[in-house]
Design an enzyme around this catalytic site. Structure first.
Site, PDB file in Angstrom:
ATOM      1  CD  GLU A  51      53.545  10.638  -5.938  1.00 16.34           C
ATOM      2  OE1 GLU A  51      54.029  10.208  -4.863  1.00 16.34           O
ATOM      3  OE2 GLU A  51      53.239   9.904  -6.888  1.00 16.34           O
ATOM      4  CB  CYS A  83      49.858   9.860  -5.754  1.00 16.84           C
ATOM      5  SG  CYS A  83      50.562   9.318  -4.201  1.00 16.84           S
ATOM      6  CB  SER A 167      88.285 -15.153   5.913  1.00 17.12           C
ATOM      7  OG  SER A 167      87.247 -15.185   6.856  1.00 17.12           O
ATOM      8  NE  ARG A 206      78.980  -5.125  14.191  1.00 14.15           N
ATOM      9  CZ  ARG A 206      79.045  -6.258  13.479  1.00 14.15           C
ATOM     10  NH1 ARG A 206      77.983  -7.016  13.335  1.00 14.15           N
ATOM     11  NH2 ARG A 206      80.163  -6.633  12.902  1.00 14.15           N
TER      12      ARG A 206
HETATM   13  P1  NDP Z   1      79.701 -21.670   2.631  1.00 16.10           P
HETATM   14  O1  NDP Z   1      79.436 -20.586   3.604  1.00 16.10           O
HETATM   15  O2  NDP Z   1      79.595 -21.380   1.198  1.00 16.10           O
HETATM   16  O3  NDP Z   1      78.745 -22.865   3.023  1.00 16.10           O
HETATM   17  C1  NDP Z   1      78.706 -23.987   2.227  1.00 16.10           C
HETATM   18  C2  NDP Z   1      77.708 -24.941   2.782  1.00 16.10           C
HETATM   19  O4  NDP Z   1      76.390 -24.383   2.677  1.00 16.10           O
HETATM   20  C3  NDP Z   1      77.661 -26.206   2.014  1.00 16.10           C
HETATM   21  O5  NDP Z   1      78.655 -27.075   2.428  1.00 16.10           O
HETATM   22  C4  NDP Z   1      76.278 -26.703   2.309  1.00 16.10           C
HETATM   23  O6  NDP Z   1      76.296 -27.448   3.499  1.00 16.10           O
HETATM   24  C5  NDP Z   1      75.483 -25.433   2.559  1.00 16.10           C
HETATM   25  N1  NDP Z   1      74.567 -25.201   1.451  1.00 16.10           N
HETATM   26  C6  NDP Z   1      73.247 -25.414   1.477  1.00 16.10           C
HETATM   27  N2  NDP Z   1      72.694 -25.177   0.311  1.00 16.10           N
HETATM   28  C7  NDP Z   1      73.684 -24.819  -0.516  1.00 16.10           C
HETATM   29  C8  NDP Z   1      73.708 -24.492  -1.880  1.00 16.10           C
HETATM   30  N3  NDP Z   1      72.611 -24.443  -2.637  1.00 16.10           N
HETATM   31  N4  NDP Z   1      74.899 -24.200  -2.418  1.00 16.10           N
HETATM   32  C9  NDP Z   1      76.016 -24.215  -1.688  1.00 16.10           C
HETATM   33  N5  NDP Z   1      76.045 -24.535  -0.400  1.00 16.10           N
HETATM   34  C10 NDP Z   1      74.883 -24.843   0.197  1.00 16.10           C
HETATM   35  O7  NDP Z   1      81.083 -22.324   3.037  1.00 16.10           O
HETATM   36  P2  NDP Z   1      82.514 -22.423   2.383  1.00 16.10           P
HETATM   37  O8  NDP Z   1      83.163 -23.507   3.094  1.00 16.10           O
HETATM   38  O9  NDP Z   1      82.497 -22.406   0.919  1.00 16.10           O
HETATM   39  O10 NDP Z   1      83.158 -21.049   2.802  1.00 16.10           O
HETATM   40  C11 NDP Z   1      83.539 -20.798   4.105  1.00 16.10           C
HETATM   41  C12 NDP Z   1      84.892 -20.132   4.086  1.00 16.10           C
HETATM   42  O11 NDP Z   1      84.838 -18.929   3.328  1.00 16.10           O
HETATM   43  C13 NDP Z   1      85.355 -19.767   5.444  1.00 16.10           C
HETATM   44  O12 NDP Z   1      86.716 -20.039   5.532  1.00 16.10           O
HETATM   45  C14 NDP Z   1      85.096 -18.292   5.534  1.00 16.10           C
HETATM   46  O13 NDP Z   1      85.991 -17.697   6.400  1.00 16.10           O
HETATM   47  C15 NDP Z   1      85.296 -17.858   4.120  1.00 16.10           C
HETATM   48  N6  NDP Z   1      84.508 -16.699   3.778  1.00 16.10           N
HETATM   49  C16 NDP Z   1      85.136 -15.599   3.291  1.00 16.10           C
HETATM   50  C17 NDP Z   1      84.414 -14.513   2.898  1.00 16.10           C
HETATM   51  C18 NDP Z   1      85.095 -13.322   2.299  1.00 16.10           C
HETATM   52  O14 NDP Z   1      84.423 -12.461   1.723  1.00 16.10           O
HETATM   53  N7  NDP Z   1      86.391 -13.201   2.396  1.00 16.10           N
HETATM   54  C19 NDP Z   1      82.961 -14.465   3.019  1.00 16.10           C
HETATM   55  C20 NDP Z   1      82.399 -15.677   3.542  1.00 16.10           C
HETATM   56  C21 NDP Z   1      83.162 -16.745   3.900  1.00 16.10           C
HETATM   57  P3  NDP Z   1      75.117 -28.483   3.767  1.00 16.10           P
HETATM   58  O15 NDP Z   1      75.154 -29.468   2.656  1.00 16.10           O
HETATM   59  O16 NDP Z   1      75.377 -29.042   5.101  1.00 16.10           O
HETATM   60  O17 NDP Z   1      73.861 -27.669   3.730  1.00 16.10           O
HETATM   61 ZN    ZN Z   2      51.205   7.164  -4.626  1.00 18.61          ZN
END
Ligand code: NDP
Ligand code: ZN
EC number: 3.5.4.26
Length: 358
Positions: A51, A83, A167, A206
């Site tokens: 505004e 405002c 991935s 980016r």
């Molecule tokens: P995540 O990135 O989901 O990580 C999982 C880890 O996070 C758990 O083992 C745990 O480890 C930690 N964590 C802490 N708090 C939590 C919670 N509340 N819930 C769940 N996890 C928690 O790993 P993933 O192994 O499932 O996935 C990784 C794979 O996925 C890779 O291969 C990657 O390339 C792929 N990927 C693909 C994507 C896509 O869009 N195509 C995007 C992202 C990943 P801890 O207990 O040590 O804390």
């Molecule tokens: Zn305002």
């Protein structure tokens, strides 16, 4: 005519998407004798409200004019004066508001103030559009927790990686560029430590969408993030690591020296609702959860999902061991499944982008 000018105000508001948090997106248009004499948008928290910009442009022509504003004018002293007072002072004749402000500091009071000053106020023009425009802000104001978007890139058979964890890349470059545009619209990007270990991503904005960089948040109960990880060393954006209660100051110190901040939970695990409350307290209005499957699973099972953005590539990966987009426990009964509505479908490069909301 009201709708036409309000649509313009909504478009102005939209132009500042991704840069106003923790404030809402707001646009305003001043019309006098059928001519637009001023317009503006709120561009950044701490800077003038929409505004103010619009009335400044209108100058003396504001007297007797109609002002279209996408959100109820504020009535309280925040970082800028109210405002509503300015509209009264400039002697505008009429104010058209799209939707009311759920912020308890405003909530109807702005409109009341204008009416008491004798200004004709119309409320509800293009209300639905205005509510969608600020859905993240409205969610945050009413729940004090961030709006959650789950994002993933998957193959046509629902896999987000191969059985060996590869991935890069499932989707086309065009789709990957679009992710940067979506990242920018959130305050923080959330991933699990599994994704950091597998991909060492930088999680920055980016491809020409630079500007304010979202905070990078890693869920890492036992602090397994390597000190050499990009998000620790690159200083491209703030990095917050969320750890369990048992992680010690000594363990955290070397990370803090590179600028990393920690959120230490009160429990030994990272409980999603508690995490959301912690992020809310730190003014994080929206998060973009980029995986992996485990983390997505935790958000789903705690029913903390407002939106899903899925990029689907016409690729088949197959394999029982290859992770699907959402892991974790999952629901046992169909009736418990989270039902969403598809809001947008688009071809991007060779892939399909689907936006669905709860
Ligand atoms: P995540 O990135 O989901 O990580 C999982 C880890 O996070 C758990 O083992 C745990 O480890 C930690 N964590 C802490 N708090 C939590 C919670 N509340 N819930 C769940 N996890 C928690 O790993 P993933 O192994 O499932 O996935 C990784 C794979 O996925 C890779 O291969 C990657 O390339 C792929 N990927 C693909 C994507 C896509 O869009 N195509 C995007 C992202 C990943 P801890 O207990 O040590 O804390
Ligand atoms: Zn305002």
């Amino acid at each position: 005519m009201d709708e036409r000018y309000m649509r313009l105000a909504l478009q102005l508001a939209e132009t500042a998407r991704g840069q106003t948090s923790p404030n809402p997106l707001v646009g305003a248009v001043v019309v006098k004798d059928g001519e637009v004499v001023g317009f503006g948008a709120h561009l950044k928290a701490g800077e003038p409200h929409a505004e103010v910009h619009a009335l400044r442009m209108a100058g003396a022509k504001a007297e007797g004019a109609t002002v279209y504003v996408t959100l109820e004018p504020c009535s309280h002293y925040g970082r800028t004066p109210p405002c509503a007072d300015l509209l009264i002072e400039k002697k505008v004749k009429r104010v058209v508001v799209a939707t009311t402000d759920p912020n308890p500091l405003v909530a109807g009071k702005g409109i009341e103030k204008l009416r008491r000053a004798g200004i004709d106020v119309t409320v509800g023009v293009l209300k639905e559009e205005a509510d969608v425009l600020n859905e993240m802000f409205f969610h945050y104001i009413s729940t004090k927790t961030p709006y959650v978007t789950l994002k993933y890139a998957m193959s046509l058979d629902g896999k987000i990686a191969t059985k060996t964890g590869e991935s890069k890349w499932i989707t086309s470059e065009e789709a990957r560029r679009d992710v940067h545009r979506e990242r920018k619209q959130h305050d923080a990007i959330v991933v699990g430590v599994g994704t950091i270990l597998a991909d060492n991503p930088s999680l920055t904005v980016r491809f020409g969408h630079e500007g304010k960089q979202p905070i990078r948040v890693v869920l890492d109960t036992h602090l397994r993030t390597p000190l050499q990880a990009n998000i620790v060393t690159d200083n491209m954006a703030p990095t917050w690591i969320v750890v369990g209660h048992h992680v010690t100051e000594d363990q955290m110190k070397p990370y803090e020296q590179t600028g990393v901040q920690f959120i230490r939970m009160n429990e030994h695990t990272i409980h999603i609702p508690s995490l959301l409350r912690e992020l809310g307290k730190r003014n994080v209005m929206s998060i973009f959860v980029e995986g992996g499957a485990h983390v997505h699973g935790s958000f789903l099972s705690s029913c903390s999902v407002q939106q899903v953005i899925a990029y689907v590539a016409p690729t088949l990966i197959g394999g029982n061991e290859a992770p699907s987009a959402i892991g974790g426990e999952g629901f046992g009964r169909m009736m418990d499944a989270l039902r969403l509505q598809v809001k947008h479908v688009e071809m991007i490069g060779s892939d399909i982008k689907i936006v669905a909301k709860g």
